[in-house]
Design a protein around this motif. Structure first.
Motif, short mmCIF file in Angstrom:
data_model
loop_
_atom_site.label_atom_id
_atom_site.label_comp_id
_atom_site.label_asym_id
_atom_site.label_seq_id
_atom_site.Cartn_x
_atom_site.Cartn_y
_atom_site.Cartn_z
N TRP A 172 -6.11 -4.20 -7.53
CA TRP A 172 -5.83 -3.08 -6.64
C TRP A 172 -7.11 -2.47 -6.10
O TRP A 172 -8.21 -2.68 -6.62
CB TRP A 172 -5.04 -2.01 -7.37
N TYR B 81 0.51 5.50 0.34
CA TYR B 81 -0.29 6.67 0.68
C TYR B 81 0.58 7.89 0.31
O TYR B 81 1.61 8.12 0.93
CB TYR B 81 -0.60 6.74 2.18
N THR C 233 0.83 -1.20 0.00
CA THR C 233 0.00 0.00 0.00
C THR C 233 0.87 1.25 0.00
O THR C 233 1.85 1.34 0.73
CB THR C 233 -0.92 0.02 1.24
N THR D 50 -2.03 -2.46 -3.88
CA THR D 50 -1.88 -3.40 -4.98
C THR D 50 -1.62 -4.79 -4.44
O THR D 50 -0.80 -4.97 -3.54
CB THR D 50 -0.71 -2.98 -5.89
N HIS E 121 -2.62 10.51 -3.85
CA HIS E 121 -2.72 9.19 -4.47
C HIS E 121 -2.70 8.15 -3.35
O HIS E 121 -1.95 8.28 -2.38
CB HIS E 121 -1.56 8.94 -5.42
N ALA E 122 -3.53 7.16 -3.47
CA ALA E 122 -3.51 6.04 -2.51
C ALA E 122 -3.87 4.78 -3.27
O ALA E 122 -4.87 4.75 -4.00
CB ALA E 122 -4.49 6.28 -1.37
N GLN E 123 -3.04 3.76 -3.14
CA GLN E 123 -3.28 2.52 -3.87
C GLN E 123 -2.75 1.32 -3.09
O GLN E 123 -1.61 1.33 -2.61
CB GLN E 123 -2.61 2.56 -5.25
N LYS F 205 -7.79 1.59 -5.20
CA LYS F 205 -7.11 2.89 -5.26
C LYS F 205 -8.14 4.01 -5.36
O LYS F 205 -9.30 3.79 -5.71
CB LYS F 205 -6.15 2.95 -6.44
#
Length: 325
Positions: free
Chosen positions: A243, A197, A195, A233, A229-231, A245
């Protein structure tokens, strides 16, 4: 432009700010979440958490350019161009950011377990040579942490990358980093979840205007925090991936500090900046860099809001992954 070396500035800058923006409620709208590939998670009930990345902007530059339009030329206007550039340095307290990363990692692990997942932590898997040998991001010698560089053309940003102490900042390489863990995931019958952040503690914007007789360009910045951005995967034990996101940046909090011209900051901060900002060149000083601004942030406000937004995204990760089947 090389990454700023701002580790030594953190105490000077954060300590000089009296503003405090307390953490408030924060949620991520459901229509801002993109979930892909969750159906592939049915093949295991175990999830490896190799690390998390907290990325916070430490430098930003924005340029606004305007020139004579075709319509102006047809109207007989002479060529008129304008250009405005603004750079903002944002001191990084790397130790604080690592603490935030550690708390978000623990929060995510706790929430995964509560949802029914069997969590395999980094400490439990780090003896595996595949995980311990994964390629990592290079550490900036002066900053004491890796730096992510993002180029959006007219806007450029550098981000300090912080992971929980002792955990890797995995180099994405040509593919996502967790593909290098495929044999480990298969052998341990586990998925893996990484992850990121990414936060912008300043909001930068450029404006262009076509006037009757001339054109103007301007740039500005404000100390407003956004989840840029936050993802999360994942790669499964069978090498499928997906993912959870956010689709676009989301405002978190306003007024988390002040932005000042570099020449206007306190002498203590000015001296630290002159020593640390190597891009000014030999003999350079902050007074000689007319386009440079400094973001003086409130560390307590910043930390509280990083955790607030990060934990809110963790909630969305749990919703997106669902319960193990």
């Amino acid at each position: 432009m090389r990454a700023l070396s701002l580790r030594s500035l953190a105490s000077a800058v954060f300590g000089s700010v009296a503003i405090f923006a307390s953490a408030q409620t924060f949620s991520i709208p459901a229509d801002e979440i993109d979930i892909t590939g969750a159906k592939y998670l049915k093949s295991s009930k175990r999830m490896l958490l190799p690390s998390v990345n907290v990325e916070v902007m430490n430098w930003g530059k924005i340029t606004s350019v305007v020139s004579t339009s075709a319509l102006q030329s047809l109207g007989g206007a002479k060529n008129s161009s304008a250009r405005s550039t603004m750079e903002v340095a944002v001191p990084s307290n790397v130790a604080m950011l690592r603490g935030v990363a550690s708390e978000l990692y623990d929060d995510l692990a706790t929430k995964l377990r509560a949802a029914g997942w069997e969590v395999l932590t980094y400490d439990e898997a780090k003896s595996d040579p595949i995980l311990s040998g994964i390629k990592q991001e290079l550490t900036d010698a002066k900053l004491g942490a890796p730096v992510r560089k993002v180029n959006l053309g007219k806007q450029k940003m550098n981000y300090t990358i912080a992971t929980p102490p002792g955990m890797p900042a995995m180099d994405p390489g040509m593919t996502m980093p967790m593909f290098g863990l495929r044999s480990l995931l298969k052998a341990r019958d586990t998925h893996s979840l990484e992850t990121t952040y990414r936060f912008d503690p300043i909001a930068m914007q450029g404006e262009r205007r076509h006037g009757i007789g001339s054109n103007t360009a301007s740039t500005s910045a404000a100390a407003n925090l956004a989840l840029a951005h936050a993802q999360a995967t994942f790669v499964t034990n069978k090498t499928a991936f997906g993912w959870v996101k956010i689709k676009s940046p989301i405002p978190v909090a306003g007024d988390v500090g002040e932005i000042k011209k570099a020449a206007d900051v306190s002498p203590k901060v000015a001296n630290a900046l002159s020593e640390a900002l190597s891009f000014l060149g030999p003999g350079g000083s902050i007074n000689a860099s007319k386009g440079l601004y400094i973001a003086e942030l409130d560390e307590a406000a910043l930390k509280a809001n990083l955790l607030l937004a990060g934990k809110a995204f963790n909630d969305e990760i749990i919703k997106g992954l669902g319960k193990p089947q």
